[in-house]
Design a protein around this motif. Structure first.
Motif, short mmCIF file in Angstrom:
data_model
loop_
_atom_site.label_atom_id
_atom_site.label_comp_id
_atom_site.label_asym_id
_atom_site.label_seq_id
_atom_site.Cartn_x
_atom_site.Cartn_y
_atom_site.Cartn_z
N GLN A 1 0.84 -1.19 0.00
CA GLN A 1 0.00 0.00 0.00
C GLN A 1 0.88 1.25 0.00
O GLN A 1 1.83 1.34 0.77
CB GLN A 1 -0.92 0.01 1.23
CG GLN A 1 -1.91 -1.12 1.25
CD GLN A 1 -2.91 -1.06 0.11
OE1 GLN A 1 -3.47 -0.01 -0.18
NE2 GLN A 1 -3.11 -2.18 -0.55
N ASN A 2 0.56 2.20 -0.85
CA ASN A 2 1.33 3.44 -0.98
C ASN A 2 1.20 4.26 0.29
O ASN A 2 0.10 4.58 0.72
CB ASN A 2 0.81 4.22 -2.19
CG ASN A 2 1.61 5.46 -2.47
OD1 ASN A 2 2.08 6.14 -1.59
ND2 ASN A 2 1.76 5.77 -3.75
N GLY A 3 2.35 4.65 0.86
CA GLY A 3 2.35 5.44 2.09
C GLY A 3 2.77 6.88 1.86
O GLY A 3 3.02 7.60 2.81
N GLY A 4 2.90 7.29 0.60
CA GLY A 4 3.27 8.67 0.31
C GLY A 4 4.63 8.78 -0.35
O GLY A 4 5.42 7.85 -0.36
N GLY B 1 8.41 -3.75 8.04
CA GLY B 1 8.37 -4.34 6.71
C GLY B 1 8.19 -3.33 5.59
O GLY B 1 8.05 -3.70 4.43
N SER B 2 8.17 -2.04 5.92
CA SER B 2 8.01 -1.02 4.89
C SER B 2 9.28 -0.87 4.07
O SER B 2 10.36 -1.23 4.52
CB SER B 2 7.66 0.32 5.53
OG SER B 2 6.41 0.26 6.16
N TYR B 3 9.13 -0.33 2.87
CA TYR B 3 10.26 -0.13 1.97
C TYR B 3 9.98 1.06 1.07
O TYR B 3 8.87 1.57 1.02
CB TYR B 3 10.53 -1.39 1.14
CG TYR B 3 9.35 -1.82 0.29
CD1 TYR B 3 9.22 -1.37 -1.02
CD2 TYR B 3 8.37 -2.65 0.80
CE1 TYR B 3 8.15 -1.74 -1.81
CE2 TYR B 3 7.29 -3.04 0.01
CZ TYR B 3 7.18 -2.58 -1.28
OH TYR B 3 6.11 -2.95 -2.06
N TYR B 4 11.02 1.48 0.34
CA TYR B 4 10.92 2.60 -0.60
C TYR B 4 11.27 2.13 -2.00
O TYR B 4 12.07 1.23 -2.18
CB TYR B 4 11.91 3.71 -0.22
CG TYR B 4 11.58 4.42 1.07
CD1 TYR B 4 10.78 5.55 1.08
CD2 TYR B 4 12.07 3.95 2.28
CE1 TYR B 4 10.50 6.22 2.26
CE2 TYR B 4 11.78 4.61 3.47
CZ TYR B 4 11.00 5.73 3.44
OH TYR B 4 10.71 6.38 4.61
#
Length: 52
Positions: free
Chosen positions: A25-28, A45-48
């Motif tokens: 899911q896009n977080g900005g 677990g977030s990434y760019y």
């Protein structure tokens, strides 16, 4: 699939990067400069990925 970068890694090139959570899911979007570090995120677990 774009190369994924984790918080704390060094930014490889200046530009806009999109943060995603572990479910994709896009977080900005954030503008980051080469040599800086990817900022921490609120979710494990977030990434760019670089915005193209």
């Amino acid at each position: 699939m774009e190369k994924q970068f984790r918080p704390g890694e060094q930014v490889p090139e200046t530009g806009n990067y999109v943060a995603y959570d572990k479910n994709g899911q896009n977080g900005g979007t954030t503008y980051l400069e080469k040599g800086k570090r990817f900022p921490a995120t609120q979710h494990e677990g977030s990434y760019y990925e670089m915005e193209r």
